[in-house]
Enzyme design. Structure first.
Site, PDB file in Angstrom:
ATOM      1  N   LYS A   3      38.544  32.048  27.900  1.00  0.00           N
ATOM      2  CA  LYS A   3      38.490  30.941  28.872  1.00  0.00           C
ATOM      3  C   LYS A   3      37.545  29.850  28.375  1.00  0.00           C
ATOM      4  CE  LYS A   3      41.213  31.040  32.344  1.00  0.00           C
ATOM      5  NZ  LYS A   3      41.544  32.199  33.077  1.00  0.00           N
ATOM      6  N   LYS A   9      52.201  37.686  26.032  1.00  0.00           N
ATOM      7  CA  LYS A   9      51.971  38.065  27.416  1.00  0.00           C
ATOM      8  C   LYS A   9      52.623  37.092  28.398  1.00  0.00           C
ATOM      9  CE  LYS A   9      48.330  38.218  30.724  1.00  0.00           C
ATOM     10  NZ  LYS A   9      47.000  37.785  31.048  1.00  0.00           N
ATOM     11  N   LYS A  28      50.525  33.391  34.180  1.00  0.00           N
ATOM     12  CA  LYS A  28      50.638  32.148  34.935  1.00  0.00           C
ATOM     13  C   LYS A  28      50.176  30.956  34.104  1.00  0.00           C
ATOM     14  CE  LYS A  28      49.307  34.948  38.410  1.00  0.00           C
ATOM     15  NZ  LYS A  28      48.516  35.437  39.521  1.00  0.00           N
TER      16      LYS A  28
HETATM   17  P1  TYM Z   1      45.862  38.675  37.547  1.00  0.00           P
HETATM   18  O1  TYM Z   1      45.962  37.941  38.824  1.00  0.00           O
HETATM   19  O2  TYM Z   1      45.889  37.909  36.279  1.00  0.00           O
HETATM   20  O3  TYM Z   1      47.004  39.773  37.484  1.00  0.00           O
HETATM   21  C1  TYM Z   1      47.184  40.705  38.538  1.00  0.00           C
HETATM   22  C2  TYM Z   1      47.614  42.039  37.996  1.00  0.00           C
HETATM   23  O4  TYM Z   1      48.795  41.890  37.212  1.00  0.00           O
HETATM   24  C3  TYM Z   1      48.586  42.396  35.908  1.00  0.00           C
HETATM   25  N1  TYM Z   1      49.294  41.554  34.935  1.00  0.00           N
HETATM   26  C4  TYM Z   1      50.062  42.047  33.965  1.00  0.00           C
HETATM   27  N2  TYM Z   1      50.383  43.300  33.639  1.00  0.00           N
HETATM   28  C5  TYM Z   1      51.231  43.476  32.599  1.00  0.00           C
HETATM   29  N3  TYM Z   1      51.757  42.448  31.884  1.00  0.00           N
HETATM   30  C6  TYM Z   1      51.464  41.166  32.179  1.00  0.00           C
HETATM   31  N4  TYM Z   1      52.002  40.170  31.483  1.00  0.00           N
HETATM   32  C7  TYM Z   1      50.573  40.916  33.259  1.00  0.00           C
HETATM   33  N5  TYM Z   1      50.066  39.788  33.825  1.00  0.00           N
HETATM   34  C8  TYM Z   1      49.275  40.204  34.845  1.00  0.00           C
HETATM   35  C9  TYM Z   1      47.091  42.353  35.677  1.00  0.00           C
HETATM   36  O5  TYM Z   1      46.691  43.298  34.717  1.00  0.00           O
HETATM   37  C10 TYM Z   1      46.567  42.675  37.053  1.00  0.00           C
HETATM   38  O6  TYM Z   1      46.573  44.063  37.254  1.00  0.00           O
HETATM   39  N6  TYM Z   1      41.038  39.886  37.419  1.00  0.00           N
HETATM   40  C11 TYM Z   1      42.324  40.202  38.002  1.00  0.00           C
HETATM   41  C12 TYM Z   1      42.330  40.147  39.515  1.00  0.00           C
HETATM   42  C13 TYM Z   1      41.347  41.046  40.158  1.00  0.00           C
HETATM   43  C14 TYM Z   1      41.438  42.450  40.307  1.00  0.00           C
HETATM   44  C15 TYM Z   1      40.249  42.832  40.999  1.00  0.00           C
HETATM   45  C16 TYM Z   1      42.370  43.406  39.928  1.00  0.00           C
HETATM   46  C17 TYM Z   1      40.193  40.618  40.745  1.00  0.00           C
HETATM   47  N7  TYM Z   1      39.529  41.694  41.247  1.00  0.00           N
HETATM   48  C18 TYM Z   1      40.018  44.168  41.325  1.00  0.00           C
HETATM   49  C19 TYM Z   1      42.126  44.747  40.263  1.00  0.00           C
HETATM   50  C20 TYM Z   1      40.959  45.106  40.952  1.00  0.00           C
HETATM   51  C21 TYM Z   1      43.330  39.212  37.474  1.00  0.00           C
HETATM   52  O7  TYM Z   1      43.010  38.130  37.096  1.00  0.00           O
HETATM   53  O8  TYM Z   1      44.605  39.653  37.565  1.00  0.00           O
END
Ligand code: TYM
Length: 329
Positions: A111, A194, A197
């Site tokens: 980032k 990957k 978003k």
């Molecule tokens: P975020 O919002 O980017 O994604 C949410 C969840 O989706 C999974 N994910 C993926 N898995 C496989 N392939 C992909 N291309 C892919 N894109 C997204 C992510 O691994 C995630 O499980 N930091 C986290 C949000 C968060 C969170 C938490 C998650 C904040 N606090 C506590 C679990 C527990 C995030 O940015 O995920």
């Protein structure tokens, strides 16, 4: 019955990566565990979203979550900022999180490279807030994709450190809920590693079938293999990875065989892939349409969720304060 916490940042609608990374089999997951699903709107602030869009994004993620099958009667679904206890735990955990380890986090470095004009402290302490989300409910299991593995590792480290410093066995060390297989990474259709978003390469759960078809048909391919049984280049491997998650094993085998014999027709592969993605997303899209304008239902769900989540969160924060030595006069 274990405690499970699942979070999704409110930076856009849910896509196939979220679905297969964090929500696979989650109907079963909800039945077998005490699940907390939440929308990480505080986390979305690291990129300074337009205030006019903040609520819209939260609403979209909430709608998608519910449409994908979260049952608010069985599980707890809530908005992170409705549970202020998380900010207190975040502050307390930050006192034992070190600059060095935070600066070494892969997501921070990425980032910082991508938005050099906005390397804020929230970005640095992102893993502490995520640890607070998870430890707030003393979760044992966290369904995440491969990209969150390091954050989860840090959560374990913070939990262990807290227990060691205060000489308690308070926080469990949560591990990934991996649905019985490896942590998954859903690739993009643009040949990138990957689906994400910020990558702009997503197939959203709410996408219209025509849009899905268009996106899949545009996926990067080439002239096809010229040697039997040759390894697949990354962008073709990506198509097979997607096929693996949405299609039947027979379909995957069929196209693998065609590839190995140099008889593959990418048009056929893409048509099949699009049809199988559409089969997964259509019922979800239909529920999104049903729910998205039902303000009364969304209000009821979030109110109920916030109450249930706060009950669990308040207990943890009360106990953590006690362990750390806070006492009333
Ligand atoms: P975020 O919002 O980017 O994604 C949410 C969840 O989706 C999974 N994910 C993926 N898995 C496989 N392939 C992909 N291309 C892919 N894109 C997204 C992510 O691994 C995630 O499980 N930091 C986290 C949000 C968060 C969170 C938490 C998650 C904040 N606090 C506590 C679990 C527990 C995030 O940015 O995920």
């Amino acid at each position: 019955m274990e405690i499970v916490v699942s979070g999704i940042r409110s930076t856009g609608n849910l896509h196939l990566g979220n679905y297969y990374g964090a929500l696979r089999n989650f109907i079963k997951m909800q039945k077998e565990n005490k699940c907390f699903f939440f929308i990480a709107d505080y986390h979305s602030l690291t990129t300074h979203p337009d205030p006019a869009m903040l609520h819209v994004n939260v609403k979209n993620v909430l709608t998608d979550y519910l449409a994908a099958g979260v049952d608010p009667e069985i599980s707890t679904i809530y908005i992170q900022s409705d549970v202020p206890e998380v900010t207190e735990l975040y502050l307390l955990l930050n006192m034992h999180a070190y600059m060095g380890e935070l600066m070494k986090t892969t997501s921070f470095k990425e980032k910082a490279r991508k938005q050099p004009e906005n390397v804020n402290a929230g970005l640095l302490t992102y893993p502490t807030l995520m640890a607070a989300d998870i430890l707030l409910h003393k979760a044992y299991k966290v369904p995440v994709g491969k990209d969150q593995e390091q954050h989860l590792e840090m959560t374990r480290r913070f939990a262990r450190r807290f227990n060691n410093i205060y000489g308690v066995e308070y926080f469990p060390e949560p591990t990934a809920y991996n649905f019985g297989s490896e942590l998954i990474k859903i690739p993009g259709l643009d040949g990138s590693g990957k689906m994400g978003k910020s990558e702009g390469n997503c197939i959203y759960l709410g996408d219209d079938p025509k849009v899905i078809q268009k996106k899949v048909m545009r996926a990067l391919t080439d002239q096809g293999p010229t040697e039997m049984n040759s390894p697949k280049p990354d962008y073709i491997e990506n198509l097979f990875t997607l096929l693996n998650v949405v299609s039947t094993p027979d379909t995957v085998e069929y196209f693998n065989e065609k590839w190995n014999k140099c008889e593959i027709r990418y048009g056929d592969l893409k048509k099949q892939l699009a049809a199988d993605i559409i089969a997964v997303t259509t019922p979800i899209r239909e529920r999104i349409i049903d729910i998205q304008n039902d303000e009364a239902y969304l209000r009821k769900v979030t109110k109920m969720g916030a109450e249930k989540a706060r009950e669990s969160a308040a207990k943890t924060v009360r106990e953590v304060r006690e362990i750390m030595g806070f006492k009333p006069f």
